[in-house]
Design an enzyme around this catalytic site. Structure first.
Site: not given
Ligand code: TYM
Length: 342
Positions: A112, A195, A198
């Site tokens: 990032k 991966k 978004k």
């Molecule tokens: P975020 O918002 O980027 O993504 C949400 C969830 O989607 C999963 N994910 C994927 N899984 C498979 N293939 C992909 N291409 C892919 N892209 C995203 C992510 O692994 C995630 O599970 N830091 C976290 C949010 C967060 C969080 C937490 C999660 C904040 N606090 C506490 C669990 C527990 C994040 O940015 O996810």
């Protein structure tokens, strides 16, 4: 007592098929036999500049999407992170138990910092501490996430272990729960070594949960494969094909063997079209429910207000324990005896 589960996603735009298959599909399946909390992590999303008007809409959109995907507010707690101030408070306390070197090793921060070189703010660096606070605040046992979040979870475990080592067994050390079958790492349709994200610049790279069926079909038809012309499970030489196989089988809930059997005598055209069809069938009902839920904003806000209250009550109970073991005097107005925070 059911095991406690917490997870969340950032309201930084629409969710992708990767979010759906890697995370949300698991969340939904876990609801029946776990005590689940699902959070819209709006504070995390502030590490990137947000337009306030659009941001407020996106937060509600994401909450509606959780519900549209099948998160049931009667079974699970669904809430907005910023409705529970203890997340930010615990993040500060835990930052004093987190080493600079640990944060410096986080690959997501490095990525990032590269892609947001104009705004490498301190929040981007301490982001995993806030994530640890989200998890540890609720005594969480399991955290269902995609592969990309595993390193952050390791940090949450290390911080909890360090805290407990000094102050006694107050925090639960959480287990990551990463789904199998390739769904934990859905790849970019144009650059299948990366991966699906978004934030990918090309629209063709990512399928969004709310994409129209014709858009989904177009994106899969244009997905990058290779020139070998055989459908095999060869991640090194055919990452695009393997990604399509993983998406198809995750959408259908079947194994790689079944997928290979189904496609092995075919050209890539059939693989692309049938994968698109499976994804359309999976997401179509979500899109319809989303539109309905979003048109009933007062109900949605009611669900979030109730979820926020339930989450807050649980968070306050943990904060009382954490503040006490750290030697911080409890604020009598916050923890008065007529409030149930035991
Ligand atoms: P975020 O918002 O980027 O993504 C949400 C969830 O989607 C999963 N994910 C994927 N899984 C498979 N293939 C992909 N291409 C892919 N892209 C995203 C992510 O692994 C995630 O599970 N830091 C976290 C949010 C967060 C969080 C937490 C999660 C904040 N606090 C506490 C669990 C527990 C994040 O940015 O996810």
């Amino acid at each position: 007592m059911k095991p406690i589960v917490l997870s969340g996603a950032q309201p930084t735009g629409q969710l992708t098929l990767g979010n759906y298959l890697g995370a949300l599909q698991q969340w939904i399946a876990m609801q029946a036999n776990h005590d689940c909390l699902f959070c819209v992590v709006d504070l995390h999303a502030l590490t990137v500049r947000q337009d306030p008007v659009l941001f407020r809409e996106r937060i509600l959109d994401l909450a509606a999407l959780y519900l549209a995907c099948g998160i049931d507010p009667e079974q699970s707690v669904i809430f907005i992170q910023s409705h529970v101030p203890a997340h930010a408070e615990l993040a500060w306390l835990l930052s004093t138990f987190t080493m600079m070197g640990e944060l410096d090793r986080m690959t997501q921060f490095k990525d990032k910092a590269r892609s947001h070189a104009h705004n490498v703010n301190a929040g981007l660096f301490t982001y995993p501490v806030l994530m640890a606070a989200d998890i540890l605040l609720y005594g969480t046992h399991k955290v269902p996430v995609g592969e990309d979040q595993k390193q952050h979870l390791e940090l949450a475990r290390d911080v909890a272990t360090r805290f407990n080592g000094i102050h006694g067994p107050v925090l639960v050390v959480p287990e990551p729960l990463v789904t199998g079958g390739g769904a934990a790492r859905i790849k970019d349709l144009q650059e299948p070594l990366k991966k699906m994200s978004k934030s990918a610049e090309s629209d063709l790279a990512k399928v969004m949960i709310l994409d129209e069926p014709d858009v989904i079909l177009k994106k899969f038809k244009k997905a990058v494969t290779d020139s070998l012309g055989v459908v095999r499970n060869d991640e090194v030489n055919q990452p695009g094909v393997v990604n399509l196989l993983n998406i198809w089988r995750s959408a259908q809930g079947v194994s790689m063997e079944v997928a290979l059997d189904h496609f092995s005598h075919n050209q890539y055209g059939k693989l692309k079209v049938e994968t698109a069809e499976a994804v359309i069938a999976l997401l179509e009902p979500v899109r319809t429910r989303f539109r309905q839920l979003r048109s009933e904003q007062t109900e949605l806000e009611g669900v979030l207000a109730r979820g926020g209250e339930l989450a807050m009550e649980r968070a306050e109970a943990m904060m009382k324990r954490v503040l006490t073991v750290l030697g911080l005097p409890l604020n009598p107005r916050r923890f008065s005896s007529d409030k149930v925070h035991s």
